[in-house]
Design an enzyme around this catalytic site. Structure first.
Site, PDB file in Angstrom:
ATOM      1  N   ARG A  50       0.848  -1.186   0.000  1.00  0.00           N
ATOM      2  CA  ARG A  50       0.000   0.000   0.000  1.00  0.00           C
ATOM      3  C   ARG A  50       0.890   1.245   0.000  1.00  0.00           C
ATOM      4  O   ARG A  50       1.047   1.925   1.019  1.00  0.00           O
ATOM      5  CB  ARG A  50      -0.919  -0.017   1.222  1.00  0.00           C
ATOM      6  CG  ARG A  50      -1.866  -1.215   1.223  1.00  0.00           C
ATOM      7  CD  ARG A  50      -2.542  -1.374   2.573  1.00  0.00           C
ATOM      8  NE  ARG A  50      -3.453  -2.516   2.590  1.00  0.00           N
ATOM      9  CZ  ARG A  50      -4.035  -2.990   3.682  1.00  0.00           C
ATOM     10  NH1 ARG A  50      -3.776  -2.437   4.866  1.00  0.00           N
ATOM     11  NH2 ARG A  50      -4.852  -4.026   3.621  1.00  0.00           N
ATOM     12  N   ASP A  52       2.529   4.879  -0.396  1.00  0.00           N
ATOM     13  CA  ASP A  52       2.016   6.183   0.018  1.00  0.00           C
ATOM     14  C   ASP A  52       1.832   7.137  -1.162  1.00  0.00           C
ATOM     15  O   ASP A  52       2.308   6.883  -2.270  1.00  0.00           O
ATOM     16  CB  ASP A  52       2.977   6.835   1.016  1.00  0.00           C
ATOM     17  CG  ASP A  52       3.043   6.093   2.329  1.00  0.00           C
ATOM     18  OD1 ASP A  52       2.073   5.383   2.662  1.00  0.00           O
ATOM     19  OD2 ASP A  52       4.064   6.222   3.023  1.00  0.00           O
ATOM     20  N   TYR A 110      12.961  -2.139  -2.382  1.00  0.00           N
ATOM     21  CA  TYR A 110      12.694  -0.718  -2.602  1.00  0.00           C
ATOM     22  C   TYR A 110      13.997   0.000  -2.909  1.00  0.00           C
ATOM     23  O   TYR A 110      15.069  -0.399  -2.440  1.00  0.00           O
ATOM     24  CB  TYR A 110      12.103  -0.077  -1.344  1.00  0.00           C
ATOM     25  CG  TYR A 110      10.648  -0.384  -1.077  1.00  0.00           C
ATOM     26  CD1 TYR A 110       9.639   0.459  -1.524  1.00  0.00           C
ATOM     27  CD2 TYR A 110      10.283  -1.506  -0.339  1.00  0.00           C
ATOM     28  CE1 TYR A 110       8.306   0.193  -1.256  1.00  0.00           C
ATOM     29  CE2 TYR A 110       8.948  -1.786  -0.070  1.00  0.00           C
ATOM     30  CZ  TYR A 110       7.971  -0.926  -0.524  1.00  0.00           C
ATOM     31  OH  TYR A 110       6.652  -1.191  -0.267  1.00  0.00           O
ATOM     32  N   ARG A 197      11.392   5.261   4.093  1.00  0.00           N
ATOM     33  CA  ARG A 197      11.606   6.713   4.058  1.00  0.00           C
ATOM     34  C   ARG A 197      12.282   7.220   5.333  1.00  0.00           C
ATOM     35  O   ARG A 197      13.094   8.146   5.292  1.00  0.00           O
ATOM     36  CB  ARG A 197      10.277   7.429   3.807  1.00  0.00           C
ATOM     37  CG  ARG A 197       9.750   7.204   2.397  1.00  0.00           C
ATOM     38  CD  ARG A 197       8.316   7.689   2.236  1.00  0.00           C
ATOM     39  NE  ARG A 197       8.201   9.122   2.452  1.00  0.00           N
ATOM     40  CZ  ARG A 197       7.037   9.764   2.496  1.00  0.00           C
ATOM     41  NH1 ARG A 197       5.895   9.093   2.364  1.00  0.00           N
ATOM     42  NH2 ARG A 197       7.010  11.065   2.687  1.00  0.00           N
TER      43      ARG A 197
END
Length: 249
Positions: A50, A52, A110, A197
């Site tokens: 999910r 952002d 990622y 992040r």
């Protein structure tokens, strides 16, 4: 009834993330609407990650159930004719009825891109975070090494997360510079809300010389979000790939 898997790539710039929400358009919403119109039945996709608002993907995975007679591998072609240009189905196929993109064991990769230059580059503004202060990627790489392995990453999870178990495993993490772009790449068995992040923001502080690399080990042990660095901007983050049972999507 059959279950179809989609490998979805998207530019997340103008979307409010993956998951349906009332305050803006999302990737999930566009897929649901497009599939419902194409197949003439109510479709609700389930996504693996999910992401952002503003976050991109090259290989997010989603599934849905349908009575369609269209072969699974052909759906990608039909969908791509109807989807906006910033969302592309890279692959579609029929999978086992019990395949679930979040519950099945997987590895996610990622990457976080940083433009480290004197001035911003317009073509990079949507896909990297701009920092004009010089960054020492070697210090960042040294700090990142403390994150490899199984740890409680509570310090790297945004406050307000509903997750009870904050233990995750990072299998690999690298920090590489190519010209003016520094890329942080992480592979793990799962990531907490905003975890990548926050890790990127913490490594940036290390690269700026604000904290020593060994401080990252202490931040992990504190299990307190207030000790980690700031959450890095969304535009630098891309979900690159997801691997299930040695298959990469």
């Amino acid at each position: 009834m059959k279950r179809i898997m989609l490998v979805v790539a998207y530019d997340g710039t103008k979307y409010c993330g993956w998951q349906m929400q009332p305050n803006g358009i999302t990737i999930e919403e566009v897929l649901n609407r497009t599939l419902t119109e194409l197949l003439q039945e109510q479709i609700m996709v389930t996504g693996a990650s999910r992401t952002d608002s503003g976050v991109h993907a090259l290989g997010n995975v989603a599934v849905f159930d349908s009575e369609t007679r269209i072969p699974g591998e052909k759906l990608s072609y039909a969908l791509n004719q109807r989807l906006p240009k910033d969302i592309v189905i890279r692959e579609s196929k029929e999978v086992e009825a019990d395949f679930h993109p979040r519950r099945c064991v997987s590895q996610k990769t990622y990457c976080y891109r940083i433009l480290n230059s004197k001035f911003p580059i317009p073509t990079e503004r949507l896909y990297s975070s701009f920092i004009y202060y010089p960054l020492d990627e070697k210090r960042m790489e040294e700090a990142a090494a403390y994150l490899i392995g199984e740890h409680d990453f509570k310090s790297f999870c945004s406050a307000g997360s509903q997750v009870i178990d904050t233990t995750r495993t990072i299998y690999d993490i690298s920090v590489e510079r190519t010209g003016e772009v520094i890329t942080i790449r992480l592979t793990g068995n799962g990531f907490l809300y905003n975890m990548v992040r926050i890790i990127a923001g913490t490594l940036i502080k290390t690269g700026l010389g604000a904290i020593p690399p060994v401080k990252v080990k202490e931040i992990l042990e504190k299990k307190d979000r207030s000790h980690a660095g700031p959450k890095a901007p969304a535009e630098g983050l891309t979900l690159e790939k997801i691997e299930y049972c040695n298959k990469i999507y």
